[in-house]
Design a protein around this motif. Structure first.
Motif, PDB file in Angstrom:
ATOM      1  N   TRP A   1      29.298 -17.673  43.247  1.00  0.00           N
ATOM      2  CA  TRP A   1      29.601 -16.904  41.929  1.00  0.00           C
ATOM      3  C   TRP A   1      28.411 -16.198  41.678  1.00  0.00           C
ATOM      4  CZ3 TRP A   1      34.298 -17.560  42.181  1.00  0.00           C
ATOM      5  CH2 TRP A   1      34.984 -18.660  42.582  1.00  0.00           C
ATOM      6  N   ASP A   2      27.119 -16.789  41.899  1.00  0.00           N
ATOM      7  CA  ASP A   2      26.027 -15.943  41.313  1.00  0.00           C
ATOM      8  C   ASP A   2      25.915 -14.541  42.189  1.00  0.00           C
ATOM      9  OD1 ASP A   2      23.841 -15.477  39.945  1.00  0.00           O
ATOM     10  OD2 ASP A   2      22.242 -16.326  41.543  1.00  0.00           O
ATOM     11  N   ASN A   3      26.241 -14.537  43.608  1.00  0.00           N
ATOM     12  CA  ASN A   3      25.930 -13.373  44.270  1.00  0.00           C
ATOM     13  C   ASN A   3      27.124 -12.464  43.890  1.00  0.00           C
ATOM     14  OD1 ASN A   3      24.008 -14.391  45.789  1.00  0.00           O
ATOM     15  ND2 ASN A   3      25.048 -15.218  47.442  1.00  0.00           N
ATOM     16  N   ALA A   4      28.313 -13.021  43.664  1.00  0.00           N
ATOM     17  CA  ALA A   4      29.592 -12.244  43.046  1.00  0.00           C
ATOM     18  C   ALA A   4      29.135 -11.519  41.994  1.00  0.00           C
ATOM     19  CB  ALA A   4      30.729 -13.104  42.975  1.00  0.00           C
ATOM     20  N   GLY A   5      28.526 -12.189  41.044  1.00  0.00           N
ATOM     21  CA  GLY A   5      28.072 -11.687  39.646  1.00  0.00           C
ATOM     22  C   GLY A   5      26.820 -10.339  39.814  1.00  0.00           C
ATOM     23  N   TYR A   6      26.151 -10.984  40.579  1.00  0.00           N
ATOM     24  CA  TYR A   6      25.155  -9.620  41.114  1.00  0.00           C
ATOM     25  C   TYR A   6      25.943  -8.478  41.785  1.00  0.00           C
ATOM     26  CZ  TYR A   6      21.429  -7.141  43.361  1.00  0.00           C
ATOM     27  OH  TYR A   6      20.457  -5.934  43.733  1.00  0.00           O
ATOM     28  N   SER A   7      26.736  -8.607  42.427  1.00  0.00           N
ATOM     29  CA  SER A   7      27.467  -7.587  43.211  1.00  0.00           C
ATOM     30  C   SER A   7      28.178  -6.734  41.823  1.00  0.00           C
ATOM     31  CB  SER A   7      28.272  -7.823  44.206  1.00  0.00           C
ATOM     32  OG  SER A   7      27.616  -8.725  45.204  1.00  0.00           O
ATOM     33  N   LYS A   8      28.935  -7.468  40.857  1.00  0.00           N
ATOM     34  CA  LYS A   8      29.574  -7.029  39.943  1.00  0.00           C
ATOM     35  C   LYS A   8      28.848  -6.223  39.012  1.00  0.00           C
ATOM     36  CE  LYS A   8      33.972  -6.976  38.496  1.00  0.00           C
ATOM     37  NZ  LYS A   8      34.920  -6.144  39.398  1.00  0.00           N
TER      38      LYS A   8
ATOM     39  N   MET B   1      25.932  -4.850  39.930  1.00  0.00           N
ATOM     40  CA  MET B   1      25.572  -3.463  40.644  1.00  0.00           C
ATOM     41  C   MET B   1      26.500  -2.607  40.458  1.00  0.00           C
ATOM     42  SD  MET B   1      22.334  -3.823  41.165  1.00  0.00           S
ATOM     43  CE  MET B   1      22.314  -4.557  39.453  1.00  0.00           C
ATOM     44  N   LEU B   2      27.747  -2.905  40.811  1.00  0.00           N
ATOM     45  CA  LEU B   2      29.061  -2.106  40.842  1.00  0.00           C
ATOM     46  C   LEU B   2      28.943  -1.484  39.242  1.00  0.00           C
ATOM     47  CD1 LEU B   2      31.442  -1.005  42.108  1.00  0.00           C
ATOM     48  CD2 LEU B   2      32.716  -3.068  41.271  1.00  0.00           C
ATOM     49  N   GLY B   3      28.838  -2.266  38.146  1.00  0.00           N
ATOM     50  CA  GLY B   3      28.775  -1.760  36.837  1.00  0.00           C
ATOM     51  C   GLY B   3      27.734  -0.658  36.699  1.00  0.00           C
ATOM     52  N   SER B   4      26.637  -1.027  37.209  1.00  0.00           N
ATOM     53  CA  SER B   4      25.496   0.136  37.210  1.00  0.00           C
ATOM     54  C   SER B   4      25.852   1.543  37.827  1.00  0.00           C
ATOM     55  CB  SER B   4      24.293  -0.246  37.823  1.00  0.00           C
ATOM     56  OG  SER B   4      23.769  -1.494  37.027  1.00  0.00           O
TER      57      SER B   4
ATOM     58  N   GLN C   1      28.971   5.231  48.288  1.00  0.00           N
ATOM     59  CA  GLN C   1      28.751   4.607  49.528  1.00  0.00           C
ATOM     60  C   GLN C   1      28.296   3.276  48.836  1.00  0.00           C
ATOM     61  OE1 GLN C   1      26.276   6.296  52.418  1.00  0.00           O
ATOM     62  NE2 GLN C   1      26.799   4.428  53.652  1.00  0.00           N
ATOM     63  N   SER C   2      27.428   3.524  47.941  1.00  0.00           N
ATOM     64  CA  SER C   2      26.791   2.095  47.082  1.00  0.00           C
ATOM     65  C   SER C   2      27.765   1.190  46.513  1.00  0.00           C
ATOM     66  CB  SER C   2      25.592   2.590  46.225  1.00  0.00           C
ATOM     67  OG  SER C   2      25.116   1.329  45.570  1.00  0.00           O
ATOM     68  N   LYS C   3      28.433   2.105  45.761  1.00  0.00           N
ATOM     69  CA  LYS C   3      29.917   1.405  45.061  1.00  0.00           C
ATOM     70  C   LYS C   3      30.572   0.580  46.089  1.00  0.00           C
ATOM     71  CE  LYS C   3      32.943   3.773  42.746  1.00  0.00           C
ATOM     72  NZ  LYS C   3      33.864   4.517  42.054  1.00  0.00           N
ATOM     73  N   ALA C   4      30.901   1.124  47.032  1.00  0.00           N
ATOM     74  CA  ALA C   4      31.969   0.789  48.033  1.00  0.00           C
ATOM     75  C   ALA C   4      31.301  -0.598  48.623  1.00  0.00           C
ATOM     76  CB  ALA C   4      32.270   1.556  49.270  1.00  0.00           C
ATOM     77  N   MET C   5      29.666  -0.527  48.704  1.00  0.00           N
ATOM     78  CA  MET C   5      29.251  -1.625  49.560  1.00  0.00           C
ATOM     79  C   MET C   5      29.119  -2.811  48.361  1.00  0.00           C
ATOM     80  SD  MET C   5      24.901  -1.784  50.534  1.00  0.00           S
ATOM     81  CE  MET C   5      24.561  -1.623  48.865  1.00  0.00           C
ATOM     82  N   HIS C   6      28.903  -2.382  47.047  1.00  0.00           N
ATOM     83  CA  HIS C   6      28.998  -3.723  46.156  1.00  0.00           C
ATOM     84  C   HIS C   6      30.337  -4.310  46.010  1.00  0.00           C
ATOM     85  CE1 HIS C   6      24.516  -3.043  45.264  1.00  0.00           C
ATOM     86  NE2 HIS C   6      24.889  -1.725  44.866  1.00  0.00           N
ATOM     87  N   LEU C   7      31.247  -3.370  46.049  1.00  0.00           N
ATOM     88  CA  LEU C   7      32.525  -3.980  45.914  1.00  0.00           C
ATOM     89  C   LEU C   7      32.985  -4.912  47.038  1.00  0.00           C
ATOM     90  CD1 LEU C   7      35.307  -3.762  44.220  1.00  0.00           C
ATOM     91  CD2 LEU C   7      36.048  -1.776  45.667  1.00  0.00           C
ATOM     92  N   ASN C   8      32.573  -4.335  48.294  1.00  0.00           N
ATOM     93  CA  ASN C   8      32.814  -5.248  49.333  1.00  0.00           C
ATOM     94  C   ASN C   8      31.978  -6.640  49.259  1.00  0.00           C
ATOM     95  OD1 ASN C   8      33.813  -5.883  52.177  1.00  0.00           O
ATOM     96  ND2 ASN C   8      31.901  -5.203  52.897  1.00  0.00           N
ATOM     97  N   ALA C   9      30.828  -6.649  48.963  1.00  0.00           N
ATOM     98  CA  ALA C   9      30.136  -7.806  48.712  1.00  0.00           C
ATOM     99  C   ALA C   9      30.574  -8.566  47.615  1.00  0.00           C
ATOM    100  CB  ALA C   9      28.560  -7.439  48.358  1.00  0.00           C
ATOM    101  N   TYR C  10      31.235  -7.961  46.532  1.00  0.00           N
ATOM    102  CA  TYR C  10      31.866  -9.091  45.577  1.00  0.00           C
ATOM    103  C   TYR C  10      33.062  -9.488  46.039  1.00  0.00           C
ATOM    104  CZ  TYR C  10      34.973  -9.777  41.681  1.00  0.00           C
ATOM    105  OH  TYR C  10      35.873 -10.216  40.531  1.00  0.00           O
ATOM    106  N   GLU C  11      33.995  -8.768  46.722  1.00  0.00           N
ATOM    107  CA  GLU C  11      35.182  -9.386  47.149  1.00  0.00           C
ATOM    108  C   GLU C  11      34.756 -10.478  48.366  1.00  0.00           C
ATOM    109  OE1 GLU C  11      37.120  -6.063  48.792  1.00  0.00           O
ATOM    110  OE2 GLU C  11      37.768  -5.590  46.852  1.00  0.00           O
ATOM    111  N   THR C  12      33.839 -10.561  49.068  1.00  0.00           N
ATOM    112  CA  THR C  12      33.211 -11.343  49.896  1.00  0.00           C
ATOM    113  C   THR C  12      32.784 -12.560  49.229  1.00  0.00           C
ATOM    114  OG1 THR C  12      32.870  -9.547  51.696  1.00  0.00           O
ATOM    115  CG2 THR C  12      31.715 -11.656  52.093  1.00  0.00           C
TER     116      THR C  12
END
Length: 186
Positions: free
Chosen positions: A19-26, A28-31, A1-12
């Motif tokens: 870029w900074d928010n996308a980088g953060y989401s990516k 967290m997805l990596g984690s 669920q967390s992974k899906a949330m971070h992926l969705n945030a990254y795409e948005t």
């Protein structure tokens, strides 16, 4: 669920060119991927996070992802890549004047050398970290560095090892750290 949330945030955030928010989401997805033991995918996510955070000029975020890459490469036995990633993290931690993270990064580099049985190089990095941690008055960090120093010097200089352990024991007693008192007496 967390992974899906971070992926969705990254795409948005990519669509919005944040870029900074996308980088953060990516990152967290990596984690999340690391926790699933998908190390190659985690490495790719953190690498992309660095690119995005560079676009946003977020040095702290780049340092975090470089440090994480160092740990991931270390886990996969890629010593050279691990050390290169830790060196990049060191550059960014210095750029933002984060001495505490710089000390932790020095401990990480020391661990890579210790795992490679290069005890003298490990000692060098652990000593540098101990100096920084003592200056920062981080007693628990300083004790950790002293115990690491005691361990690596055991193989190359028994007297130095005993001194590191003795100092660690003294520091551990001063803060009531019974666990590290035991490590210091072993």
């Amino acid at each position: 669920q967390s992974k899906a949330m971070h992926l969705n945030a990254y795409e948005t955030m990519m669509r919005l060119e944040k870029w900074d928010n996308a980088g953060y989401s990516k990152s967290m997805l990596g984690s999340n991927l690391e926790m699933e033991n998908k190390i190659d995918s985690s490495i790719a996510a953190h690498t992309e996070s660095i690119v995005l955070r560079r676009k946003a000029d977020n040095k702290e975020g780049q340092a975090f992802s470089w440090k994480t890459l160092g740990k991931l490469y270390e886990r996969t036995g890629q010593k050279i890549q691990s050390l290169e990633a830790y060196d990049s993290a060191a550059f960014f931690y210095a750029a933002i004047s984060d001495s505490a993270e710089q000390a932790q990064n020095l401990l990480n580099i020391g661990k890579v050398h210790e795992n490679d049985k290069d005890f003298r190089k490990a000692q060098l990095y652990y000593e540098k970290a101990a100096v920084v941690l003592q200056r920062l008055q981080s007693r628990t960090g300083y004790i950790d560095a002293l115990i690491k120093l005691g361990s690596v010097t055991w193989n190359i200089d028994m007297d130095a090892s005993q001194q590191y352990y003795a100092t660690s024991l003294q520091e551990s007693k001063a803060v009531g750290d019974r666990v590290n008192q035991l490590y210091s007496m072993v």
